[in-house]
Design a protein around this motif. Structure first.
Motif, short mmCIF file in Angstrom:
data_model
loop_
_atom_site.label_atom_id
_atom_site.label_comp_id
_atom_site.label_asym_id
_atom_site.label_seq_id
_atom_site.Cartn_x
_atom_site.Cartn_y
_atom_site.Cartn_z
N LEU A 101 8.52 -44.04 18.70
CA LEU A 101 7.51 -44.45 17.74
C LEU A 101 7.92 -45.83 17.25
N ILE A 102 7.09 -46.82 17.57
CA ILE A 102 7.45 -48.20 17.29
C ILE A 102 6.36 -48.89 16.49
N THR A 103 6.75 -49.98 15.87
CA THR A 103 5.80 -50.85 15.18
C THR A 103 5.82 -52.19 15.91
N GLU A 104 4.63 -52.66 16.26
CA GLU A 104 4.50 -53.98 16.87
C GLU A 104 4.17 -54.97 15.77
N ASN A 105 5.05 -55.92 15.57
CA ASN A 105 4.88 -56.93 14.50
C ASN A 105 4.47 -58.25 15.14
N CYS A 106 3.33 -58.77 14.66
CA CYS A 106 2.79 -60.02 15.16
C CYS A 106 2.51 -60.94 13.98
N GLY A 113 0.67 -63.12 11.41
CA GLY A 113 -0.72 -63.22 10.97
C GLY A 113 -1.55 -61.97 11.19
N ARG A 114 -0.93 -60.87 11.60
CA ARG A 114 -1.67 -59.62 11.82
C ARG A 114 -0.94 -58.47 11.17
N ALA A 115 -1.71 -57.44 10.85
CA ALA A 115 -1.10 -56.23 10.29
C ALA A 115 -0.26 -55.55 11.37
N PRO A 116 0.84 -54.92 10.98
CA PRO A 116 1.66 -54.20 11.97
C PRO A 116 0.84 -53.11 12.67
N LEU A 117 1.12 -52.93 13.94
CA LEU A 117 0.41 -51.94 14.76
C LEU A 117 1.43 -50.87 15.18
N HIS A 118 1.10 -49.62 14.90
CA HIS A 118 1.98 -48.52 15.28
C HIS A 118 1.61 -48.05 16.68
N ARG A 119 2.64 -47.90 17.51
CA ARG A 119 2.43 -47.51 18.90
C ARG A 119 3.39 -46.39 19.28
N VAL A 120 3.02 -45.70 20.34
CA VAL A 120 3.89 -44.66 20.91
C VAL A 120 4.12 -45.00 22.38
N SER A 180 10.96 -43.68 33.60
CA SER A 180 9.64 -44.30 33.51
C SER A 180 9.19 -44.36 32.04
N LEU A 181 8.18 -45.20 31.82
CA LEU A 181 7.55 -45.32 30.50
C LEU A 181 6.07 -45.00 30.63
N LEU A 182 5.52 -44.43 29.59
CA LEU A 182 4.07 -44.22 29.49
C LEU A 182 3.59 -44.83 28.18
N VAL A 183 2.57 -45.66 28.25
CA VAL A 183 2.01 -46.28 27.05
C VAL A 183 0.93 -45.37 26.53
N GLU A 184 1.09 -44.91 25.29
CA GLU A 184 0.10 -43.99 24.70
C GLU A 184 -0.82 -44.70 23.72
N GLN A 185 -0.30 -45.62 22.93
CA GLN A 185 -1.14 -46.33 21.94
C GLN A 185 -0.78 -47.78 21.92
#
Length: 169
Positions: free
Chosen positions: A133-138, A140-147, A164-169
């Motif tokens: 469970l990660i947060t993508e920080n960019c 000028g943008r709100a943080p985006l939570h991803r799995v 392997s990896l699977l991108v869920e969000q």
């Protein structure tokens, strides 16, 4: 004084020897079977190991270099073999957006998942899954939570290794 019947004594000794050999064979079979069963069992994939692996994977994803991710590769093939290129594409799909980076929030253990087709490993292999469970920080943008799901497969000595990896969000 009593005489010892040598034939009788030899018969008793032979019988004792047969019983000891049979007992040894049964004990050897039993302990060998128990050891074989233990060797076939997968060792646990403990939370602290998953946490450490997730931290390493997130750092590698932030580098944007697929080769830095320690996932199971086809080392008997050339680096640009189809199996390795397919894995590189999966990894690149999981990279953070340009000018962004990931921060690991937590790890969620999903346990064994049954058989899955991971072509560069096997067409039908047992799998284990944990989610990052990660947060993508960019900027000028709100943080985006991803799995991002990490799929592990059996490896040498009954240990799980990330494959392997699977991108869920």
């Amino acid at each position: 004084m009593r005489r010892v019947n040598v034939t009788h004594l030899a018969l008793v000794a032979a019988l004792v020897l047969v019983v000891l050999l049979a007992g040894g064979a049964v004990a050897g079979w039993y302990f060998g079977k128990v050891e074989d069963d233990r060797l076939r069992q997968m060792k646990p994939y403990p939370p602290d190991k998953q946490q450490q692996r997730a931290q390493d994977l997130v750092a590698a994803l932030n580098s944007r270099d697929p080769r830095k991710l320690q996932l199971l590769r086809n080392t008997s093939a050339a680096p640009d073999a189809p199996d390795n290129l397919q894995l590189d594409r999966l990894i690149q799909a999981a990279f953070p957006l340009p000018d962004c980076h990931f921060a690991l929030d937590s790890v969620r253990d999903r346990g064994e998942q049954g058989a899955m087709d991971i072509s560069w490993v096997s067409s039908d292999t047992r799998t284990y899954r944990y989610d990052m469970l990660i947060t993508e920080n960019c900027p000028g943008r709100a943080p985006l939570h991803r799995v991002l799901a990490v799929i592990a497969v059996p490896y040498m000595g009954g240990y799980w290794t990330d494959a392997s990896l699977l991108v869920e969000q």
